[in-house]
Design an enzyme around this catalytic site. Structure first.
Site, PDB file in Angstrom:
ATOM      1  N   LYS A 155      13.408  -3.127 -13.981  1.00 40.62           N
ATOM      2  CA  LYS A 155      12.544  -4.227 -14.446  1.00 40.62           C
ATOM      3  C   LYS A 155      13.375  -5.251 -15.237  1.00 40.62           C
ATOM      4  CE  LYS A 155       8.618  -4.608 -14.141  1.00 40.62           C
ATOM      5  NZ  LYS A 155       7.782  -5.254 -13.081  1.00 40.62           N
ATOM      6  N   ASN A 200      -0.846  -0.429 -20.595  1.00 44.43           N
ATOM      7  CA  ASN A 200      -2.230  -0.806 -20.275  1.00 44.43           C
ATOM      8  C   ASN A 200      -3.084   0.435 -20.061  1.00 44.43           C
ATOM      9  OD1 ASN A 200      -2.329  -3.922 -18.437  1.00 44.43           O
ATOM     10  ND2 ASN A 200      -0.880  -3.310 -20.007  1.00 44.43           N
ATOM     11  N   LEU A 223       0.843  -1.209   0.000  1.00 47.98           N
ATOM     12  CA  LEU A 223       0.000   0.000   0.000  1.00 47.98           C
ATOM     13  C   LEU A 223       0.877   1.259   0.000  1.00 47.98           C
ATOM     14  CD1 LEU A 223      -3.005  -0.929   2.354  1.00 47.98           C
ATOM     15  CD2 LEU A 223      -2.819  -1.131  -0.140  1.00 47.98           C
ATOM     16  N   TYR A 260      13.584   3.076 -14.027  1.00 49.96           N
ATOM     17  CA  TYR A 260      12.473   2.118 -13.923  1.00 49.96           C
ATOM     18  C   TYR A 260      12.717   0.910 -14.826  1.00 49.96           C
ATOM     19  CZ  TYR A 260       8.068  -0.087 -15.240  1.00 49.96           C
ATOM     20  OH  TYR A 260       7.107  -1.016 -15.545  1.00 49.96           O
ATOM     21  N   THR A 302       7.668  -5.793 -18.568  1.00 49.53           N
ATOM     22  CA  THR A 302       7.171  -4.693 -19.400  1.00 49.53           C
ATOM     23  C   THR A 302       7.929  -4.631 -20.719  1.00 49.53           C
ATOM     24  OG1 THR A 302       7.149  -2.283 -19.554  1.00 49.53           O
ATOM     25  CG2 THR A 302       8.727  -3.209 -18.035  1.00 49.53           C
ATOM     26  N   ASP A 303       7.279  -4.066 -21.731  1.00 49.58           N
ATOM     27  CA  ASP A 303       7.975  -3.886 -23.014  1.00 49.58           C
ATOM     28  C   ASP A 303       9.126  -2.881 -22.894  1.00 49.58           C
ATOM     29  OD1 ASP A 303       6.475  -1.546 -22.778  1.00 49.58           O
ATOM     30  OD2 ASP A 303       5.458  -1.747 -24.719  1.00 49.58           O
ATOM     31  N   GLU A 304       9.121  -2.086 -21.807  1.00 51.08           N
ATOM     32  CA  GLU A 304      10.174  -1.062 -21.661  1.00 51.08           C
ATOM     33  C   GLU A 304      11.563  -1.676 -21.490  1.00 51.08           C
ATOM     34  OE1 GLU A 304       9.525   2.396 -19.310  1.00 51.08           O
ATOM     35  OE2 GLU A 304       7.393   2.454 -19.782  1.00 51.08           O
TER      36      GLU A 304
HETATM   37  P1  NAD Z   1       0.894   0.397  -9.887  1.00 54.48           P
HETATM   38  O1  NAD Z   1       1.955   1.385  -9.561  1.00 54.48           O
HETATM   39  O2  NAD Z   1      -0.475   0.879 -10.211  1.00 54.48           O
HETATM   40  O3  NAD Z   1       0.748  -0.638  -8.680  1.00 54.48           O
HETATM   41  C1  NAD Z   1       1.848  -1.191  -8.010  1.00 54.48           C
HETATM   42  C2  NAD Z   1       1.334  -1.872  -6.746  1.00 54.48           C
HETATM   43  O4  NAD Z   1       2.475  -2.477  -6.097  1.00 54.48           O
HETATM   44  C3  NAD Z   1       0.705  -0.907  -5.720  1.00 54.48           C
HETATM   45  O5  NAD Z   1      -0.470  -1.455  -5.197  1.00 54.48           O
HETATM   46  C4  NAD Z   1       1.778  -0.783  -4.637  1.00 54.48           C
HETATM   47  O6  NAD Z   1       1.231  -0.525  -3.350  1.00 54.48           O
HETATM   48  C5  NAD Z   1       2.429  -2.154  -4.713  1.00 54.48           C
HETATM   49  N1  NAD Z   1       3.811  -2.139  -4.203  1.00 54.48           N
HETATM   50  C6  NAD Z   1       4.789  -1.246  -4.495  1.00 54.48           C
HETATM   51  N2  NAD Z   1       5.909  -1.552  -3.827  1.00 54.48           N
HETATM   52  C7  NAD Z   1       5.643  -2.677  -3.109  1.00 54.48           C
HETATM   53  C8  NAD Z   1       6.405  -3.483  -2.232  1.00 54.48           C
HETATM   54  N3  NAD Z   1       7.687  -3.195  -1.947  1.00 54.48           N
HETATM   55  N4  NAD Z   1       5.825  -4.575  -1.692  1.00 54.48           N
HETATM   56  C9  NAD Z   1       4.514  -4.878  -1.959  1.00 54.48           C
HETATM   57  N5  NAD Z   1       3.746  -4.137  -2.763  1.00 54.48           N
HETATM   58  C10 NAD Z   1       4.300  -3.044  -3.342  1.00 54.48           C
HETATM   59  O7  NAD Z   1       1.498  -0.474 -11.066  1.00 54.48           O
HETATM   60  P2  NAD Z   1       0.755  -1.109 -12.339  1.00 54.48           P
HETATM   61  O8  NAD Z   1       0.675  -0.105 -13.407  1.00 54.48           O
HETATM   62  O9  NAD Z   1      -0.442  -1.837 -11.887  1.00 54.48           O
HETATM   63  O10 NAD Z   1       1.868  -2.177 -12.781  1.00 54.48           O
HETATM   64  C11 NAD Z   1       1.871  -3.487 -12.219  1.00 54.48           C
HETATM   65  C12 NAD Z   1       3.005  -4.269 -12.839  1.00 54.48           C
HETATM   66  O11 NAD Z   1       2.848  -4.318 -14.253  1.00 54.48           O
HETATM   67  C13 NAD Z   1       4.377  -3.648 -12.590  1.00 54.48           C
HETATM   68  O12 NAD Z   1       5.286  -4.689 -12.355  1.00 54.48           O
HETATM   69  C14 NAD Z   1       4.716  -2.945 -13.911  1.00 54.48           C
HETATM   70  O13 NAD Z   1       6.097  -2.910 -14.101  1.00 54.48           O
HETATM   71  C15 NAD Z   1       4.027  -3.846 -14.914  1.00 54.48           C
HETATM   72  N6  NAD Z   1       3.545  -3.228 -16.169  1.00 54.48           N
HETATM   73  C16 NAD Z   1       2.759  -2.110 -16.125  1.00 54.48           C
HETATM   74  C17 NAD Z   1       2.233  -1.614 -17.323  1.00 54.48           C
HETATM   75  C18 NAD Z   1       1.334  -0.398 -17.336  1.00 54.48           C
HETATM   76  O14 NAD Z   1       0.986   0.085 -18.425  1.00 54.48           O
HETATM   77  N7  NAD Z   1       0.896   0.114 -16.201  1.00 54.48           N
HETATM   78  C19 NAD Z   1       2.533  -2.237 -18.540  1.00 54.48           C
HETATM   79  C20 NAD Z   1       3.366  -3.378 -18.528  1.00 54.48           C
HETATM   80  C21 NAD Z   1       3.844  -3.869 -17.337  1.00 54.48           C
HETATM   81  O1  DAU Z   2       5.079   0.254 -21.727  1.00 55.89           O
HETATM   82  C1  DAU Z   2       4.713  -0.231 -20.481  1.00 55.89           C
HETATM   83  C2  DAU Z   2       4.919   0.844 -19.443  1.00 55.89           C
HETATM   84  O2  DAU Z   2       3.881   1.807 -19.619  1.00 55.89           O
HETATM   85  C3  DAU Z   2       4.905   0.304 -18.013  1.00 55.89           C
HETATM   86  O3  DAU Z   2       6.004  -0.556 -17.848  1.00 55.89           O
HETATM   87  C4  DAU Z   2       4.952   1.443 -16.984  1.00 55.89           C
HETATM   88  O4  DAU Z   2       4.816   0.929 -15.683  1.00 55.89           O
HETATM   89  C5  DAU Z   2       3.802   2.385 -17.270  1.00 55.89           C
HETATM   90  O5  DAU Z   2       3.833   3.478 -16.381  1.00 55.89           O
HETATM   91  C6  DAU Z   2       3.867   2.888 -18.720  1.00 55.89           C
HETATM   92  O6  DAU Z   2       5.032   3.728 -18.916  1.00 55.89           O
HETATM   93  P1  DAU Z   2       4.957   5.053 -19.829  1.00 55.89           P
HETATM   94  O7  DAU Z   2       6.093   5.911 -19.459  1.00 55.89           O
HETATM   95  O8  DAU Z   2       4.784   4.705 -21.258  1.00 55.89           O
HETATM   96  O9  DAU Z   2       3.537   5.635 -19.297  1.00 55.89           O
HETATM   97  P2  DAU Z   2       3.083   7.117 -18.901  1.00 55.89           P
HETATM   98  O10 DAU Z   2       1.598   7.043 -18.727  1.00 55.89           O
HETATM   99  O11 DAU Z   2       3.890   7.678 -17.806  1.00 55.89           O
HETATM  100  O12 DAU Z   2       3.375   7.943 -20.227  1.00 55.89           O
HETATM  101  C7  DAU Z   2       2.835   7.559 -21.482  1.00 55.89           C
HETATM  102  C8  DAU Z   2       3.380   8.535 -22.528  1.00 55.89           C
HETATM  103  O13 DAU Z   2       2.795   9.825 -22.286  1.00 55.89           O
HETATM  104  C9  DAU Z   2       4.876   8.735 -22.475  1.00 55.89           C
HETATM  105  O14 DAU Z   2       5.361   8.902 -23.793  1.00 55.89           O
HETATM  106  C10 DAU Z   2       5.057  10.025 -21.690  1.00 55.89           C
HETATM  107  C11 DAU Z   2       3.811  10.811 -22.055  1.00 55.89           C
HETATM  108  N1  DAU Z   2       3.295  11.718 -21.008  1.00 55.89           N
HETATM  109  C12 DAU Z   2       3.062  11.208 -19.765  1.00 55.89           C
HETATM  110  C13 DAU Z   2       2.584  12.016 -18.759  1.00 55.89           C
HETATM  111  C14 DAU Z   2       2.340  11.461 -17.386  1.00 55.89           C
HETATM  112  C15 DAU Z   2       3.024  13.047 -21.301  1.00 55.89           C
HETATM  113  O15 DAU Z   2       3.212  13.500 -22.457  1.00 55.89           O
HETATM  114  N2  DAU Z   2       2.544  13.847 -20.314  1.00 55.89           N
HETATM  115  C16 DAU Z   2       2.324  13.397 -19.042  1.00 55.89           C
HETATM  116  O16 DAU Z   2       1.916  14.211 -18.190  1.00 55.89           O
END
Ligand code: NAD
Ligand code: DAU
Length: 338
Positions: free
Chosen positions: A157, A183, A35, A153, A125-127
């Site tokens: 990963k 996502n 949390l 980040y 992640t694709d990153e």
């Molecule tokens: P998020 O930041 O919304 O959620 C992360 C969760 O992990 C939170 O509930 C946080 O409380 C918990 N957490 C953080 N540190 C912790 C710790 N030390 N121990 C236990 N819990 C902890 O992240 P998300 O966007 O849901 O991403 C989830 C996973 O998917 C991540 O591993 C991320 O790298 C990966 N991912 C995200 C995306 C995206 O678009 N959001 C895409 C591809 C992969």
């Molecule tokens: O590709 C998967 C990744 O997608 C995950 O691994 C990460 O956890 C997730 O956060 C996400 O990373 P991005 O950096 O792509 O997501 P973000 O929403 O931060 O930004 C998406 C794009 O938008 C990026 O090119 C940066 C841009 N951006 C983002 C913010 C927050 C802006 O232009 N303005 C903004 O204020």
């Protein structure tokens, strides 16, 4: 089956907890989440009293917490979503990313080895593949693309992925890894592009687009991601990596304009701001492997999925309204001047 989900109070983990309990009511699910600012139990309100669901607040990087939980519960399957996930925060302060994403993964792997699991699945992640040039539309990330990270980040990963593969090779741990594209969908924390822009547009606030807005992201609905993970858990091969994506590439400007159109707000709200340091230009997943080997295909179309997501934020103002206080306000004030 007993499944341990970590990070289940976050965006994707929370959606996965809902998805799993709905589709596998016979399973026991334990959600271990620290949390942090990104974790929110409001997301799980409708399932918190189910007899086969258990929430444990704790840190995946804390060996005692994790080992005590494994000793008591002996999970069959572990799915590790827990992470520090926001690129911008990692640029300002990398340390918590290394602790949770690298050390936390190692602790979970150690516990999965000590109390043998049938499967350890790492949400990556694709990153980890870095980025692709904007002008080479013919290039995509495959599972063979070398790891080549840009931000603290993504470096954390990728390090975690290498550890997971090392535990497979060295100790024979039954692991799988999935690398998904960006996502979108319900319960997305409002510091990320899509929810940030929806909420700011609703409030008639400026929409900060980094650089020229021509960076490309490959969007996938979170429910399609959950179904892909389910496929990998059921039918994926140990030791394998699976890319997940649905060929939905859009520039950031296209995404923001689509949100403005859906909300009937003027494009004059757009404000181009200083670019993100090391900003990845384009992500694009080649999902051939998971499509051909596991028969997974996305169900959502991006345009309608985005409209449904906007509608979700309109009808769930309490969920995000409660977040827009305290730490969040400070973060937004420090990050944006618009
Ligand atoms: P998020 O930041 O919304 O959620 C992360 C969760 O992990 C939170 O509930 C946080 O409380 C918990 N957490 C953080 N540190 C912790 C710790 N030390 N121990 C236990 N819990 C902890 O992240 P998300 O966007 O849901 O991403 C989830 C996973 O998917 C991540 O591993 C991320 O790298 C990966 N991912 C995200 C995306 C995206 O678009 N959001 C895409 C591809 C992969
Ligand atoms: O590709 C998967 C990744 O997608 C995950 O691994 C990460 O956890 C997730 O956060 C996400 O990373 P991005 O950096 O792509 O997501 P973000 O929403 O931060 O930004 C998406 C794009 O938008 C990026 O090119 C940066 C841009 N951006 C983002 C913010 C927050 C802006 O232009 N303005 C903004 O204020």
């Amino acid at each position: 089956m007993k499944i341990l989900v970590t990070g289940g109070a976050g965006f994707i983990g929370g959606n996965f907890v809902h998805y799993w309990l709905q589709n596998h009511p016979e399973d026991q699910l334990i959600n271990l989440d620290l949390l942090t600012y990104a974790g929110n139990l409001e997301t799980l309100k409708t399932i918190e009293t189910l007899p086969n669901y258990q929430f444990v607040q704790g840190d995946i990087a804390d060996r005692d917490t994790v080992f005590t939980l494994f000793e008591r519960e002996k999970p069959d399957v572990v799915v590790n979503f827990a992470a520090e996930s926001h690129v911008d925060r990692s640029i300002k302060d990398p340390e918590s990313f290394l602790r949770t994403n690298v050390l936390g993964t190692m602790v979970l792997l150690e516990a999965s080895k000590a109390y043998p699991v049938k499967r350890y699945h790492q949400i990556s992640t694709d990153e980890v593949y870095g980025d692709l040039p904007l002008e080479r539309k013919d290039l995509f990330f495959t599972e063979q693309t070398p790891l080549h990270t840009s931000s603290p980040y993504s470096a954390s990963k990728a390090s975690a992925d290498l550890l997971v593969q090392a535990y497979h090779r060295t100790y024979g741990l039954p692991v799988t890894i999935s690398r998904c594209s960006n996502n979108y969908g319900p319960y997305h924390f409002p510091e990320k592009l899509i929810p940030l822009m929806i909420i700011r547009a609703l409030n008639h606030e400026k929409l900060p687009i980094y650089g020229k807005g021509d960076n490309v992201r490959d969007w996938l609905h979170v429910e399609d991601h959950c179904r892909a993970i389910e496929k990998i858990l059921k039918e994926g091969k140990e030791g394998e990596v699976y890319n997940i994506g649905g060929h939905n590439e859009r520039t950031n400007l296209q995404v923001v304009k689509a949100i403005l159109k859906t909300l009937d707000r003027p494009e004059s709200l757009i404000s181009f701001v200083t670019d993100r340091l090391g900003h990845d230009r384009r992500y694009a997943i080649d999902p051939t492997k998971i499509e051909q080997e596991l028969g997974w295909k996305p169900r959502y179309n991006f345009d309608t999925g985005l409209q449904q997501t906007v509608a979700w934020y309109l009808s769930n103002k309490d969920w995000w309204g409660n977040i827009l206080t305290g730490e969040y306000r400070e973060y937004i004030k420090e990050t944006y001047t618009v």
